[in-house]
Scaffold this active site. Structure first.
Site, PDB file in Angstrom:
ATOM      1  N   TRP A 105      37.536  38.754  35.760  1.00  0.00           N
ATOM      2  CA  TRP A 105      37.203  39.261  37.089  1.00  0.00           C
ATOM      3  C   TRP A 105      37.265  40.776  37.152  1.00  0.00           C
ATOM      4  CZ3 TRP A 105      34.338  36.019  39.147  1.00  0.00           C
ATOM      5  CH2 TRP A 105      34.604  34.655  39.118  1.00  0.00           C
ATOM      6  N   ASP A 189      42.476  43.601  43.668  1.00  0.00           N
ATOM      7  CA  ASP A 189      41.868  42.292  43.923  1.00  0.00           C
ATOM      8  C   ASP A 189      42.997  41.265  43.822  1.00  0.00           C
ATOM      9  OD1 ASP A 189      40.680  39.821  43.883  1.00  0.00           O
ATOM     10  OD2 ASP A 189      39.353  40.205  42.180  1.00  0.00           O
ATOM     11  N   LYS A 213      41.430  30.489  48.033  1.00  0.00           N
ATOM     12  CA  LYS A 213      42.479  29.993  47.137  1.00  0.00           C
ATOM     13  C   LYS A 213      43.757  29.686  47.927  1.00  0.00           C
ATOM     14  CE  LYS A 213      39.912  32.505  43.904  1.00  0.00           C
ATOM     15  NZ  LYS A 213      39.367  31.459  43.124  1.00  0.00           N
TER      16      LYS A 213
HETATM   17  C1  LIG Z   1      40.576  37.056  41.095  1.00  0.00           C
HETATM   18  C2  LIG Z   1      39.163  36.759  41.477  1.00  0.00           C
HETATM   19  N1  LIG Z   1      38.349  37.777  41.783  1.00  0.00           N
HETATM   20  C3  LIG Z   1      37.070  37.554  42.127  1.00  0.00           C
HETATM   21  C4  LIG Z   1      36.532  36.278  42.188  1.00  0.00           C
HETATM   22  C5  LIG Z   1      35.110  36.065  42.609  1.00  0.00           C
HETATM   23  O1  LIG Z   1      35.110  35.480  43.897  1.00  0.00           O
HETATM   24  P1  LIG Z   1      33.776  35.043  44.652  1.00  0.00           P
HETATM   25  O2  LIG Z   1      33.121  34.002  43.812  1.00  0.00           O
HETATM   26  O3  LIG Z   1      34.267  34.475  45.946  1.00  0.00           O
HETATM   27  O4  LIG Z   1      32.940  36.233  44.863  1.00  0.00           O
HETATM   28  C6  LIG Z   1      37.344  35.185  41.879  1.00  0.00           C
HETATM   29  C7  LIG Z   1      36.810  33.821  41.928  1.00  0.00           C
HETATM   30  O5  LIG Z   1      37.430  32.852  41.625  1.00  0.00           O
HETATM   31  C8  LIG Z   1      38.692  35.449  41.511  1.00  0.00           C
HETATM   32  O6  LIG Z   1      39.514  34.440  41.200  1.00  0.00           O
END
Ligand SMILES: Cc1ncc(COP(=O)(O)O)c(C=O)c1O
Length: 377
Positions: A105, A189, A213
């Site tokens: 991520w 994040d 989550k």
């Molecule tokens: C830590 C983290 N950041 C970003 C994301 C991306 O999220 P989204 O698919 O809602 O854009 C996720 C998705 O599981 C994540 O776990």
């Protein structure tokens, strides 16, 4: 058969919240007053919804102890939206953004960020298969300061912000102490461990989390941003991505994801009623320790993440082969233990133990681990 949902997200919601949604679905009652329609059918400009979003913000402020010089925004576009929104708003021309890459991520966030300006990777644990959180080398920051060609009058490193993902959902590592002594705001994040522990909001410039989550369903992303960062953005960015614009309109500039915000509001109340973040943290430690202890004692399974960097939310583990992994996941499903397959880019297994997961879910998983091991070790 009782089932337990170990999905990494969208993930398990507290049963009490699901029950409340069921009651409210035919007709939403705000503070006991029937609204003549479900929450999905009422105007976001109505008094009831405006009160709900105000209360949700206040509950979040109470839970996290958010200082008064921070705004709370309810945005759309998910965490991926923030991968772009952060640099669009905060990355200045002639400066760079410093990313710590501890998993897929943060790596994706850095790649997305580089579409908007200069991004430098200050630390990465990719070589270690993201089985740890890389340590930030402060010498790198000092060097950046020396090499910075822009305005150096403030003695800064030419860095607009630093970026970290405090819980890497796919690889199961968690930042237990956020970096400090930085010369620019820290962007975090926190999507996959948001509200599972206390966090010092004042040590961060911006924190964001997709709700799906620990806090609600997909569709809403919570952004907590310090006042002085609101106006950094150049004028020419889309209104819905402009933090100052969204803050001015209290997240009601355009139609917000009303249902997602409503469920989030219920979940925030649930967290408060359970005892707030100290209690969420206590439960997270209890659940994850039970599972890591069992895995560390196992002859068949291994938890690969460095002990001090292990996630309390996403417990990643492996067996000796993909065949055994698949057999274990199937074995668990037959016992009502769902969604234990690891992320497609990593494989193995992953048990996501978010706030709503009861200890009995972990106990059921431990029984499955022991039973399976007895027949496969
Ligand atoms: C830590 C983290 N950041 C970003 C994301 C991306 O999220 P989204 O698919 O809602 O854009 C996720 C998705 O599981 C994540 O776990």
């Amino acid at each position: 058969m009782q089932t337990f949902n170990f999905s990494p997200g969208p993930a398990m919601l507290p049963p009490e919240v699901i029950e409340q949604i069921k009651n409210d679905l035919p007709e939403w009652k705000w503070k006991g007053v029937p609204q003549g329609a479900s929450v999905m059918e009422v105007s976001h400009r109505g008094k009831a919804f405006e009160e709900l979003i105000d209360e949700a913000e206040q509950d979040l402020r109470d839970l996290l102890g958010i200082p008064s010089n921070y705004r709370v925004l309810f945005m759309q576009g998910g965490a991926w939206g923030q991968f772009a929104c952060v640099p669009m708003n905060l990355l200045r021309a002639n400066e760079r953004a410093g990313y710590i890459v501890s998993g897929g991520w943060s790596k994706s966030a850095a790649e997305e960020g580089s579409k908007f300006g200069e991004v430098s990777i200050l630390a990465s644990s990719e070589d270690a298969l993201f089985n740890l959180v890389p340590k930030l080398n402060y010498d790198v920051i000092e060097n950046n300061k020396k090499n910075h060609k822009g305005d150096n009058s403030q003695g800064n490193s030419g860095t607009s912000y630093y970026y970290i993902c405090s819980n890497e959902t796919v690889y199961g590592n968690e930042v237990h102490t956020l970096p400090s002594k930085l010369d620019a705001p820290l962007v975090v994040d926190a999507s996959s461990h948001f509200l599972s522990r206390r966090i010092d909001v004042a040590s961060c410039g911006l924190i964001y989390a997709g709700a799906q989550k620990n806090v609600g369903p997909a569709g809403v992303t919570i952004v907590i941003v310090r006042d002085d960062l609101l106006d950094r953005a150049p004028k020419a960015i889309p209104a819905v991505w402009h933090y100052a614009h969204m803050a001015k309109h209290k997240s009601l500039f355009n139609t917000p994801p009303v249902f997602s915000i409503y469920v989030t509001a219920l979940t925030l109340k649930w967290i408060k009623a359970q005892g707030g973040l100290p209690e969420m943290e206590r439960r997270a430690i209890a659940r994850s320790s039970m599972l890591y202890d069992a895995l560390d004692g196992s002859k068949l399974f291994k938890a690969p993440v460095l002990i001090e960097d292990r996630s309390r939310m996403n417990v990643v583990f492996d067996s000796p082969s993909v065949e055994i992994d698949a057999a274990f996941v199937k074995f668990c499903e037959a016992r009502g233990l769902m969604s234990l397959r690891g992320h497609r880019v990593r494989g193995g297994m992953r048990a996501s133990l978010y706030n709503a997961m009861p200890v009995s879910g972990v106990e059921a998983l431990l029984s499955a681990v022991r039973e399976f091991e007895a027949s496969h070790a």
